[in-house]
Scaffold this motif. Structure first.
Motif, mmCIF file in Angstrom:
data_model
loop_
_atom_site.group_PDB
_atom_site.id
_atom_site.type_symbol
_atom_site.label_atom_id
_atom_site.label_comp_id
_atom_site.label_asym_id
_atom_site.label_seq_id
_atom_site.Cartn_x
_atom_site.Cartn_y
_atom_site.Cartn_z
ATOM 1 N N GLN A 276 40.300 42.664 3.011
ATOM 2 C CA GLN A 276 40.239 41.540 1.175
ATOM 3 C C GLN A 276 39.214 40.883 1.977
ATOM 4 O OE1 GLN A 276 44.219 40.328 0.957
ATOM 5 N NE2 GLN A 276 43.192 38.511 -0.837
ATOM 6 N N GLN A 277 38.563 40.885 3.283
ATOM 7 C CA GLN A 277 37.893 39.187 3.621
ATOM 8 C C GLN A 277 36.643 39.626 3.205
ATOM 9 O OE1 GLN A 277 38.681 35.950 5.208
ATOM 10 N NE2 GLN A 277 36.442 36.108 4.187
ATOM 11 N N GLU A 278 36.157 41.377 3.761
ATOM 12 C CA GLU A 278 35.074 41.460 3.744
ATOM 13 C C GLU A 278 34.749 41.295 1.861
ATOM 14 O OE1 GLU A 278 34.401 44.463 7.465
ATOM 15 O OE2 GLU A 278 35.214 45.459 5.614
ATOM 16 N N ARG A 279 35.196 42.033 1.759
ATOM 17 C CA ARG A 279 35.897 42.085 -0.102
ATOM 18 C C ARG A 279 35.415 40.588 -1.031
ATOM 19 N NH1 ARG A 279 37.207 45.536 -4.910
ATOM 20 N NH2 ARG A 279 38.265 46.669 -3.141
ATOM 21 N N ALA A 280 35.457 39.406 -0.333
ATOM 22 C CA ALA A 280 35.313 37.927 -0.546
ATOM 23 C C ALA A 280 33.798 37.921 -0.446
ATOM 24 C CB ALA A 280 36.317 36.952 0.072
ATOM 25 N N GLN A 281 33.541 38.355 0.751
ATOM 26 C CA GLN A 281 32.065 38.400 1.109
ATOM 27 C C GLN A 281 31.088 39.260 0.924
ATOM 28 O OE1 GLN A 281 30.933 35.971 4.252
ATOM 29 N NE2 GLN A 281 28.946 36.058 2.807
ATOM 30 N N LEU A 282 31.435 40.083 -0.046
ATOM 31 C CA LEU A 282 30.584 40.537 -0.304
ATOM 32 C C LEU A 282 30.176 40.339 -1.764
ATOM 33 C CD1 LEU A 282 31.728 44.243 1.118
ATOM 34 C CD2 LEU A 282 29.725 42.784 1.522
ATOM 35 N N GLN A 283 31.409 40.065 -2.371
ATOM 36 C CA GLN A 283 30.973 39.342 -3.605
ATOM 37 C C GLN A 283 30.139 37.630 -3.758
ATOM 38 O OE1 GLN A 283 35.564 38.809 -4.283
ATOM 39 N NE2 GLN A 283 35.672 40.735 -6.061
ATOM 40 N N SER B 59 35.808 34.858 -8.102
ATOM 41 C CA SER B 59 35.922 36.149 -7.306
ATOM 42 C C SER B 59 36.073 36.047 -5.875
ATOM 43 C CB SER B 59 35.643 37.222 -7.741
ATOM 44 O OG SER B 59 35.671 37.988 -9.224
ATOM 45 N N ALA B 60 35.107 34.984 -5.156
ATOM 46 C CA ALA B 60 35.299 35.983 -3.896
ATOM 47 C C ALA B 60 36.139 34.345 -3.426
ATOM 48 C CB ALA B 60 33.597 35.040 -3.895
ATOM 49 N N PRO C 225 41.192 35.448 2.002
ATOM 50 C CA PRO C 225 43.039 35.157 2.447
ATOM 51 C C PRO C 225 42.750 34.420 3.238
ATOM 52 C CG PRO C 225 41.650 37.200 3.592
ATOM 53 C CD PRO C 225 40.904 36.912 2.400
ATOM 54 N N THR C 226 41.289 33.840 3.168
ATOM 55 C CA THR C 226 41.803 31.813 3.467
ATOM 56 C C THR C 226 40.743 30.871 3.108
ATOM 57 O OG1 THR C 226 39.955 32.646 5.368
ATOM 58 C CG2 THR C 226 42.043 32.622 6.583
#
Length: 282
Positions: A232-239, A261-262, A267-268
């Protein structure tokens, strides 16, 4: 602490051997003890070069080389540990002295070129690699050859060397990632995308390749995230990465949506994404 326990075991083993040999001649005892000590040193050196703390390894090999200045293996250990400790500038003169010695090998020349590249001394690295005969074909040699060719923007040579290097390794994810980044800098986003995907087939957890893949897709205005394993953290960073790429290319509304979206996905608290979004919204 783990290193101290290992040393204690080595000392105990030496003491036991000394007791067993006690009935023999003094010369034979000393020879046997010396043999055991060399084996123990070799094991400790391997530990220092792999799992040991890099700075502790430097200290260990500095002490060992000062006590045994003629031991080429300890000099190699010191040079390698200096590179691991992010001090390649200090490793270069040691590798150079090893290469200049009668015991210097082509592997040592590759290590010297690697240290020179780490200090951005590309011309020196190229000169070092040119001293290695073409019959010496190793993964590390061709990986460095590809990087040098990249630095000169000799794309044809770079592609050839990257291809050779990838075929000489069972874990070529790093090579494919570097090759992809090379394509990215040339503006060949589609070619870069294929190579980053290739890197991830060998190492699905390689975040650098995931991030580079998003950049390559964004360069083609494909802003949806690729179908790869991600937290989930990686998804946010990639967005966030895709958002910045979109904004840079003038697709501001797409960038805003990706930033939102990011922020929602992370999660944080995602300060950088939140700050960028507020700046765009005024």
């Amino acid at each position: 602490m783990r290193h101290l326990k290992f040393l204690a075991l080595c000392l105990c083993g030496t003491a036991l051997l000394s007791g067993c040999i006690g009935g023999g001649s003094d010369a034979k005892s000393k020879a046997a003890l010396k043999s055991v000590n060399v084996i123990d040193e070799s094991n400790l050196s391997d530990i220092m070069l792999t799992v040991g703390d890099p700075d502790e390894a430097v200290t260990y090999f500095q002490k060992s080389t000062s006590e045994n200045p003629d031991r080429i293996d300890l000099k190699r250990g010191l040079a390698k540990s200096l590179v691991r400790a992010k001090k390649p500038d200090q490793a270069i003169p040691i590798w150079a002295s090893i290469v200049a010695s009668p015991e210097g090998s082509n592997d040592d020349r590759v290590e010297l070129a690697d240290a020179q590249i780490r200090t951005n001394n590309w011309s020196a690295a190229e000169a070092t690699l040119n001293t290695i005969p073409p019959t010496f074909e190793t993964f590390e040699r061709y990986r460095l050859e590809a990087m040098v060719a990249d630095s000169k923007k000799d794309w044809k040579k770079a592609d050839s060397f990257y291809e050779i290097a990838s075929g000489l390794s069972t874990k070529p994810s790093g090579v494919y990632n570097n090759w992809g980044y090379s394509k990215l800098t040339r503006g060949d986003n589609a070619g870069a995308e294929r190579l980053f995907i290739q890197a991830l087939t060998y190492d699905p957890g390689m975040f650098t390749a995931k991030n580079n893949l998003v950049l390559a897709r964004a360069g083609q205005r494909k802003y949806d995230l690729p179908v790869v394993d991600m937290t989930q953290q990686e998804r946010a960073q990639l967005q966030y990465t895709a958002a910045l790429a979109a904004i840079k290319q003038g697709d501001v509304s797409v960038g805003k949506d990706l930033l939102r979206s990011a922020v929602d996905t992370s999660p944080t608290y995602f300060e950088a994404a939140e700050r960028s979004l507020k700046a765009l919204e005024g």
